[in-house]
Design an enzyme around this catalytic site. Structure first.
Site, PDB file in Angstrom:
ATOM      1  N   TYR A 144      -5.806   4.594   5.109  1.00 29.55           N
ATOM      2  CA  TYR A 144      -4.489   4.375   4.521  1.00 29.55           C
ATOM      3  C   TYR A 144      -4.557   3.223   3.532  1.00 29.55           C
ATOM      4  CZ  TYR A 144       0.535   3.318   4.273  1.00 29.55           C
ATOM      5  OH  TYR A 144       1.812   3.080   3.844  1.00 29.55           O
ATOM      6  N   ASP A 239     -10.901  -1.800   0.133  1.00 31.34           N
ATOM      7  CA  ASP A 239      -9.558  -2.143   0.580  1.00 31.34           C
ATOM      8  C   ASP A 239      -9.689  -3.035   1.808  1.00 31.34           C
ATOM      9  OD1 ASP A 239      -7.038  -2.366   1.614  1.00 31.34           O
ATOM     10  OD2 ASP A 239      -6.561  -0.233   1.515  1.00 31.34           O
ATOM     11  N   LYS A 267      -1.860  -9.219   3.783  1.00 37.90           N
ATOM     12  CA  LYS A 267      -1.675  -9.697   5.141  1.00 37.90           C
ATOM     13  C   LYS A 267      -2.013 -11.179   5.322  1.00 37.90           C
ATOM     14  CE  LYS A 267      -1.992  -5.071   7.116  1.00 37.90           C
ATOM     15  NZ  LYS A 267      -0.564  -4.878   7.406  1.00 37.90           N
TER      16      LYS A 267
END
Length: 428
Positions: A144, A239, A267
């Protein structure tokens, strides 16, 4: 466990917000329940509006590596708030944070701050297309990369939780430009590049897949895709929105010794505030406006509060032994949970890397998307709710990753182990 006020708020929210939540997995649909509404968070604990408290292994889906409301970070943020919450102009903190990230990740020479991981991945692929003059890109099923149109083809995380393989609203043109490979299957990558190599701008991958649960890269997999990208002139994008500054100071690329062309982050680099970033070699990043011709902008990019929180977090991580201490906690916890599962006659699979881990309700070793899809999601739902009753908060989805923070201690570990024993008895 009392949930009256949470249920009242959810009923009210459902009339005002699609599904009652602002991000799908929070709805608790896959665990046959209704969400908790959180009042506050401190250290390793969450406190809901009904007065219940939980040992938190979601950690806001990864960012809270130091725990909630960490004193030094909170103090820096309060000082920053007093100076103003948004300027729409450059600030010193964004320069400090950029320097810390570039120092930690040798593959990054320049970096652009954005406000979310989705912005970062969308922008990185756009840049790759501009730099190569090609249109197609490769992703892996079950990985994702945010909710950009191109990434919602066989995506992981929330889409798997909802049982949705893609999403309405994606055009056929976008689908045609998105090529899908199988994570940990180098032959699938070779085949796609053999057929489409001349038109592939980039390959994007979570070097550690953490959105179908935690799935680790097998030996030579990442090295192999690096070689294939080089052979065909495509850019490799790591990623590291989840793995960045989570498995070590820097990214997983520091651990595996493979340098991508571009890296996306999020994050932890925001210290609990909305953030994203993408960076890479200067020759690539110089194409970004206003230095170059690839446009990308954002009103809140480089927001002073997020930049301050991120810099404070990285400075603490940079000058401490927290990574070793957190990994020891995660190692101890997962080892004890394996013993509990074996004693109960349950043969689950547990994957762990540093402070990240996943417990899969499957007897098979989990090495990719197909293995993940064999998991017993109904059993996981039972386990999740039983743990919640015992004051332990795991992700409300089989397809998410658990996180240990610096605030977790041995008392938390022991309470979690006892809670797990009780939960298994309820679900067997």
């Amino acid at each position: 466990m009392q949930k009256k006020r949470s249920e009242e708020l959810f009923a009210q929210a459902s009339k005002l917000i699609p599904g009652g939540v602002n991000s799908p997995v929070r709805a608790f649909k896959s665990v046959n329940s209704t969400p908790l509404f959180i009042k506050e968070a401190r250290g390793s604990r969450l406190f809901d509006v009904d007065g219940n408290q939980y040992i938190d292994y979601v950690c806001s889906w990864g960012p809270m590596i130091l725990g909630h409301s960490q004193g030094e970070v909170a103090a820096k943020v309060k000082e920053a708030v007093d100076r103003g919450t948004s300027y729409g102009a450059p600030c010193e903190a964004e320069v400090e944070l950029a320097a810390l990230i570039i120092e930690a990740l040798p593959s990054i020479e320049k970096i652009r701050m954005v406000s979310s991981g989705t912005e970062a991945t969308m922008s990185a692929v756009r840049l790759a297309r501009a730099c190569t003059g090609r249109e197609k890109f490769v992703k892996f099923e079950g990985c994702y990369h945010g909710h950009g149109d191109s990434f919602l083809i066989k995506a992981g995380s929330g889409l798997m939780t909802a049982g949705v393989p893609s999403s309405p609203g994606i055009t056929s043109g976008v689908s045609e430009d998105t090529l899908i490979c199988t994570y940990n299957d180098l032959d699938s990558v070779k085949q796609v590049f053999k057929e489409h190599g001349a038109s592939i701008a980039a390959l994007i991958v979570e070097p550690v897949a953490a959105n179908m649960g935690l799935v680790l890269p097998e030996k030579d997999f990442l090295e192999g895709i690096r070689e294939i990208c080089d052979l065909y002139g495509a850019l490799l994008i790591f990623d590291e929105v989840i793995s960045g500054f989570r498995c070590c100071y820097g990214g997983f690329q520091n651990m595996c010794g493979i340098e991508p062309d571009l890296t996306t982050l999020g994050k932890i680099i925001g210290g609990g505030f909305p953030v994203g970033a993408y960076g890479g070699r200067a020759e690539l990043m110089n194409r970004i406006a206003p230095e170059g011709d690839v446009y990308q902008a954002g009103t809140l990019s480089g927001n002073p509060i997020a930049m301050t929180a991120g810099a404070a977090t990285l400075n603490i991580l940079r000058n401490s032994d927290w990574y070793d201490r957190i990994e020891v906690m995660a190692y101890y916890l997962t080892g004890q949970l394996r013993s509990v599962l074996e004693d109960a006659g349950c043969f689950f699979s547990i994957n762990r890397l540093g402070s990240m881990f996943s417990i899969f309700c499957s007897e098979s070793d989990i090495r990719g998307y197909a293995d993940v899809m064999t998991c017993d999601t109904e059993f996981y739902a039972c386990l999740f709710n039983a743990l919640l009753e015992e004051g332990v908060y795991f992700p409300p989805s089989q397809f998410e990753t658990c996180f240990v923070s610096a605030a977790h201690d041995l008392t938390d570990m022991e309470k979690t182990i006892i809670a797990f024993q009780k939960a298994l008895k309820k679900c067997k």
